[in-house]
Design a protein around this motif. Sequence first.
Motif, PDB file in Angstrom:
ATOM      1  N   TYR A  92      35.352 -22.656  11.352  1.00  0.00           N
ATOM      2  CA  TYR A  92      34.606 -22.759  10.088  1.00  0.00           C
ATOM      3  C   TYR A  92      33.104 -22.856  10.342  1.00  0.00           C
ATOM      4  O   TYR A  92      32.307 -22.284   9.612  1.00  0.00           O
ATOM      5  CB  TYR A  92      35.106 -23.954   9.253  1.00  0.00           C
ATOM      6  CG  TYR A  92      36.304 -23.598   8.402  1.00  0.00           C
ATOM      7  CD1 TYR A  92      37.580 -23.557   8.974  1.00  0.00           C
ATOM      8  CD2 TYR A  92      36.180 -23.298   7.064  1.00  0.00           C
ATOM      9  CE1 TYR A  92      38.691 -23.204   8.206  1.00  0.00           C
ATOM     10  CE2 TYR A  92      37.284 -22.959   6.294  1.00  0.00           C
ATOM     11  CZ  TYR A  92      38.527 -22.912   6.866  1.00  0.00           C
ATOM     12  OH  TYR A  92      39.620 -22.568   6.107  1.00  0.00           O
ATOM     13  N   GLN A  93      32.728 -23.566  11.408  1.00  0.00           N
ATOM     14  CA  GLN A  93      31.295 -23.655  11.725  1.00  0.00           C
ATOM     15  C   GLN A  93      30.716 -22.277  12.049  1.00  0.00           C
ATOM     16  O   GLN A  93      29.592 -21.974  11.680  1.00  0.00           O
ATOM     17  CB  GLN A  93      31.085 -24.600  12.919  1.00  0.00           C
ATOM     18  CG  GLN A  93      31.115 -26.056  12.500  1.00  0.00           C
ATOM     19  CD  GLN A  93      30.947 -26.971  13.689  1.00  0.00           C
ATOM     20  OE1 GLN A  93      31.536 -26.750  14.743  1.00  0.00           O
ATOM     21  NE2 GLN A  93      30.135 -27.988  13.540  1.00  0.00           N
ATOM     22  N   GLN A  94      31.528 -21.458  12.722  1.00  0.00           N
ATOM     23  CA  GLN A  94      31.053 -20.106  13.055  1.00  0.00           C
ATOM     24  C   GLN A  94      30.989 -19.206  11.827  1.00  0.00           C
ATOM     25  O   GLN A  94      30.146 -18.331  11.727  1.00  0.00           O
ATOM     26  CB  GLN A  94      31.997 -19.458  14.079  1.00  0.00           C
ATOM     27  CG  GLN A  94      31.831 -19.973  15.494  1.00  0.00           C
ATOM     28  CD  GLN A  94      33.071 -19.668  16.348  1.00  0.00           C
ATOM     29  OE1 GLN A  94      33.915 -18.871  15.949  1.00  0.00           O
ATOM     30  NE2 GLN A  94      33.173 -20.312  17.489  1.00  0.00           N
ATOM     31  N   ASN A 141      40.061 -25.366  14.127  1.00  0.00           N
ATOM     32  CA  ASN A 141      39.635 -24.997  12.775  1.00  0.00           C
ATOM     33  C   ASN A 141      38.177 -25.367  12.534  1.00  0.00           C
ATOM     34  O   ASN A 141      37.417 -24.608  11.939  1.00  0.00           O
ATOM     35  CB  ASN A 141      40.525 -25.688  11.731  1.00  0.00           C
ATOM     36  CG  ASN A 141      41.704 -24.827  11.329  1.00  0.00           C
ATOM     37  OD1 ASN A 141      41.558 -23.631  11.078  1.00  0.00           O
ATOM     38  ND2 ASN A 141      42.881 -25.430  11.266  1.00  0.00           N
ATOM     39  N   PHE A 142      37.797 -26.540  13.010  1.00  0.00           N
ATOM     40  CA  PHE A 142      36.416 -27.006  12.801  1.00  0.00           C
ATOM     41  C   PHE A 142      35.417 -26.002  13.399  1.00  0.00           C
ATOM     42  O   PHE A 142      34.448 -25.608  12.755  1.00  0.00           O
ATOM     43  CB  PHE A 142      36.260 -28.394  13.428  1.00  0.00           C
ATOM     44  CG  PHE A 142      34.941 -29.050  13.170  1.00  0.00           C
ATOM     45  CD1 PHE A 142      34.474 -29.238  11.873  1.00  0.00           C
ATOM     46  CD2 PHE A 142      34.141 -29.489  14.216  1.00  0.00           C
ATOM     47  CE1 PHE A 142      33.244 -29.847  11.627  1.00  0.00           C
ATOM     48  CE2 PHE A 142      32.917 -30.105  13.986  1.00  0.00           C
ATOM     49  CZ  PHE A 142      32.474 -30.279  12.692  1.00  0.00           C
ATOM     50  N   LYS A 143      35.693 -25.562  14.623  1.00  0.00           N
ATOM     51  CA  LYS A 143      34.802 -24.593  15.289  1.00  0.00           C
ATOM     52  C   LYS A 143      34.783 -23.266  14.539  1.00  0.00           C
ATOM     53  O   LYS A 143      33.734 -22.655  14.344  1.00  0.00           O
ATOM     54  CB  LYS A 143      35.257 -24.364  16.730  1.00  0.00           C
ATOM     55  CG  LYS A 143      34.912 -25.518  17.645  1.00  0.00           C
ATOM     56  CD  LYS A 143      34.840 -25.052  19.107  1.00  0.00           C
ATOM     57  CE  LYS A 143      34.364 -26.191  20.001  1.00  0.00           C
ATOM     58  NZ  LYS A 143      35.355 -26.559  21.003  1.00  0.00           N
ATOM     59  N   GLU A 168      40.154 -29.464  16.025  1.00  0.00           N
ATOM     60  CA  GLU A 168      38.924 -28.931  16.600  1.00  0.00           C
ATOM     61  C   GLU A 168      38.828 -27.403  16.458  1.00  0.00           C
ATOM     62  O   GLU A 168      37.765 -26.863  16.176  1.00  0.00           O
ATOM     63  CB  GLU A 168      38.886 -29.351  18.086  1.00  0.00           C
ATOM     64  CG  GLU A 168      37.598 -29.060  18.814  1.00  0.00           C
ATOM     65  CD  GLU A 168      36.372 -29.779  18.233  1.00  0.00           C
ATOM     66  OE1 GLU A 168      36.527 -30.852  17.615  1.00  0.00           O
ATOM     67  OE2 GLU A 168      35.264 -29.242  18.393  1.00  0.00           O
ATOM     68  N   CYS A 183      38.466 -29.825   8.041  1.00  0.00           N
ATOM     69  CA  CYS A 183      39.121 -29.336   9.253  1.00  0.00           C
ATOM     70  C   CYS A 183      39.608 -30.547  10.031  1.00  0.00           C
ATOM     71  O   CYS A 183      38.819 -31.430  10.362  1.00  0.00           O
ATOM     72  CB  CYS A 183      38.137 -28.528  10.085  1.00  0.00           C
ATOM     73  SG  CYS A 183      37.464 -27.134   9.161  1.00  0.00           S
ATOM     74  N   LYS A 225      34.968 -32.622   9.492  1.00  0.00           N
ATOM     75  CA  LYS A 225      36.110 -32.857  10.386  1.00  0.00           C
ATOM     76  C   LYS A 225      36.575 -34.284  10.131  1.00  0.00           C
ATOM     77  O   LYS A 225      35.958 -35.245  10.587  1.00  0.00           O
ATOM     78  CB  LYS A 225      35.685 -32.677  11.844  1.00  0.00           C
ATOM     79  CG  LYS A 225      36.837 -32.756  12.808  1.00  0.00           C
ATOM     80  CD  LYS A 225      36.418 -32.225  14.177  1.00  0.00           C
ATOM     81  CE  LYS A 225      37.596 -32.088  15.112  1.00  0.00           C
ATOM     82  NZ  LYS A 225      38.143 -33.349  15.553  1.00  0.00           N
ATOM     83  N   THR A 267      30.726 -27.048   2.184  1.00  0.00           N
ATOM     84  CA  THR A 267      30.523 -27.999   3.267  1.00  0.00           C
ATOM     85  C   THR A 267      31.749 -27.985   4.176  1.00  0.00           C
ATOM     86  O   THR A 267      32.854 -27.720   3.708  1.00  0.00           O
ATOM     87  CB  THR A 267      30.378 -29.431   2.683  1.00  0.00           C
ATOM     88  OG1 THR A 267      29.588 -29.380   1.513  1.00  0.00           O
ATOM     89  CG2 THR A 267      29.769 -30.395   3.651  1.00  0.00           C
ATOM     90  N   ILE A 268      31.537 -28.295   5.446  1.00  0.00           N
ATOM     91  CA  ILE A 268      32.656 -28.431   6.391  1.00  0.00           C
ATOM     92  C   ILE A 268      32.672 -29.871   6.881  1.00  0.00           C
ATOM     93  O   ILE A 268      31.621 -30.410   7.243  1.00  0.00           O
ATOM     94  CB  ILE A 268      32.463 -27.518   7.618  1.00  0.00           C
ATOM     95  CG1 ILE A 268      32.142 -26.096   7.189  1.00  0.00           C
ATOM     96  CG2 ILE A 268      33.695 -27.541   8.517  1.00  0.00           C
ATOM     97  CD1 ILE A 268      31.527 -25.281   8.305  1.00  0.00           C
ATOM     98  N   ILE A 297      30.818 -19.993   8.428  1.00  0.00           N
ATOM     99  CA  ILE A 297      30.066 -20.344   7.202  1.00  0.00           C
ATOM    100  C   ILE A 297      28.566 -20.226   7.426  1.00  0.00           C
ATOM    101  O   ILE A 297      28.070 -20.627   8.442  1.00  0.00           O
ATOM    102  CB  ILE A 297      30.469 -21.737   6.687  1.00  0.00           C
ATOM    103  CG1 ILE A 297      31.790 -21.598   5.941  1.00  0.00           C
ATOM    104  CG2 ILE A 297      29.399 -22.343   5.805  1.00  0.00           C
ATOM    105  CD1 ILE A 297      32.176 -22.747   5.074  1.00  0.00           C
TER     106      ILE A 297
END
Length: 173
Positions: free
Chosen positions: A169-171, A165-167, A163, A160, A9, A6-7, A173
């Motif tokens: 990881y979303q790309q 890192n969040f982006k 922002e 994350c 923020k 899971t990710i 995973i």
Amino acid sequence: MRPRLTILKTDITELDVDAIVNAANKRLAGGGGVDGAIHNKGGIEILRECQEIVTRQGFLETGKAVSTSAGNLPSKYVIHTVGPIYSNSPQDKEQLASCYIESLRIAQLLQVKTIAFPNISTGIYGYPKAEAASVAISTVRNFIDTKAENNCIEEIIFVCFDEENFKLYQQMI
Ligand code: ADP
């Protein structure tokens, strides 16, 4: 059971999970970034246990991990690991991967069901975020694949804080 990835923020100190991972320094002495947040909110008990560990076994090597209780935090344990200070050498990747593997091994020993990782080394330690995310995700996936049986861990969360890192990881995973 195969753990899900899971990710989130968020601030890792807010999470009510079994274990959160701290991007610590070798002296386990607290510091800035996520380390500072964990010690500030977790209180003196975490630092006391860290000092006991250092007295017993010396400074923690890069890529290794140890656990303490979580003091005033909502989680049960803090797993402290020392990420590499980025130096653009092949060792960086090995040591960063080792942080994730060693932390997951400890989590298994502690019978942890849910564990949350910060983006180790991507703050003060200067690891390029995209490379670090790739190492983190591939290492954790590989750990899951090789430990598919006999695994108490149900969920592994990548926390994350920023922002970028969040982006990433979303790309990925
Ligand atoms: P390092 O020294 O390993 O680089 P830092 O704490 O400086 O450790 O940064 C590691 C990552 O932790 C960075 O991506 C940073 O944005 C993130 N971070 C900082 N504070 C928090 C927090 N409270 N919760 C989750 N992540 C955090």
